[in-house]
Design an enzyme around this catalytic site. Structure first.
Site, PDB file in Angstrom:
ATOM      1  N   GLY A   1       0.975  -1.156  -0.035  1.00  0.00           N
ATOM      2  CA  GLY A   1      -0.120   0.164  -0.039  1.00  0.00           C
ATOM      3  C   GLY A   1       0.720   1.445   0.050  1.00  0.00           C
ATOM      4  O   GLY A   1       0.567   2.204  -0.731  1.00  0.00           O
ATOM      5  N   CYS A   2       1.947   1.429   0.789  1.00  0.00           N
ATOM      6  CA  CYS A   2       2.903   2.394   0.694  1.00  0.00           C
ATOM      7  C   CYS A   2       3.535   2.597  -0.397  1.00  0.00           C
ATOM      8  O   CYS A   2       3.735   3.847  -1.014  1.00  0.00           O
ATOM      9  CB  CYS A   2       3.746   2.192   1.978  1.00  0.00           C
ATOM     10  SG  CYS A   2       2.816   2.140   3.511  1.00  0.00           S
TER      11      CYS A   2
END
EC number: 1.11.1.24
Length: 156
Positions: A45-46
């Site tokens: 996600g990051c």
């Protein structure tokens, strides 16, 4: 946990980025700052969020926006993450959790049945005067730039 809201002054800070540069929020007075907090370098996600901001960075700069990422990872981790994905904006080191706590994004999280303390993915849109215009809780990692522009540019 601190509860900042739109209209509040953004807490100032000074931190080191992935290249060892000292950066303060005050350095960006007169510009719109996209201050995004993310949990961990090199996680799916990051990475999606950072790459979305990277891919749209030139357009954001043309509109007068500055992007600053913050996580509690160390400088070495930020450097590897930044180089691996050719990130074109500063990633600020907050190992002591001073910035995440000042912005109220550090707290209890649950993942796969385990509860632990960590950074809640949150983006603060800070105006030219250092005031928080908007806060995006749980940003869409793959469409973050579009989300920022929609929120910020559709304000009345």
């Amino acid at each position: 946990m601190k509860h900042l809201k739109p209209g509040d002054a953004a807490p100032d800070f000074t931190a080191t980025d992935q290249d060892g540069n000292k950066i303060s929020l005050g350095d960006y007075r007169g510009k719109k700052v996209i201050l995004y907090f993310y949990p961990k370098d090199n996680t799916p996600g990051c990475t999606a969020q950072a790459c979305n901001l990277r891919d749209n960075h030139a357009a954001l700069l043309r509109k007068g926006y500055v992007v600053l990422g913050v996580s509690t990872d160390d400088q070495k981790s930020h450097k590897k993450f930044s180089e691996k994905f050719n990130l074109n904006f500063p990633l600020l080191v907050d190992e002591g959790q001073a910035i995440v706590k000042a912005y109220g994004v550090w707290g209890s999280k649950t993942f796969m049945g385990r509860t632990y303390d960590g950074t809640h993915r949150t983006t603060f849109l800070i105006n030219e005067k250092g005031i928080i215009d908007e806060i995006i809780d749980k940003p869409d990692t793959k469409m973050h730039t579009e989300e920022v522009l929609q929120v910020w540019e559709n304000r009345v």
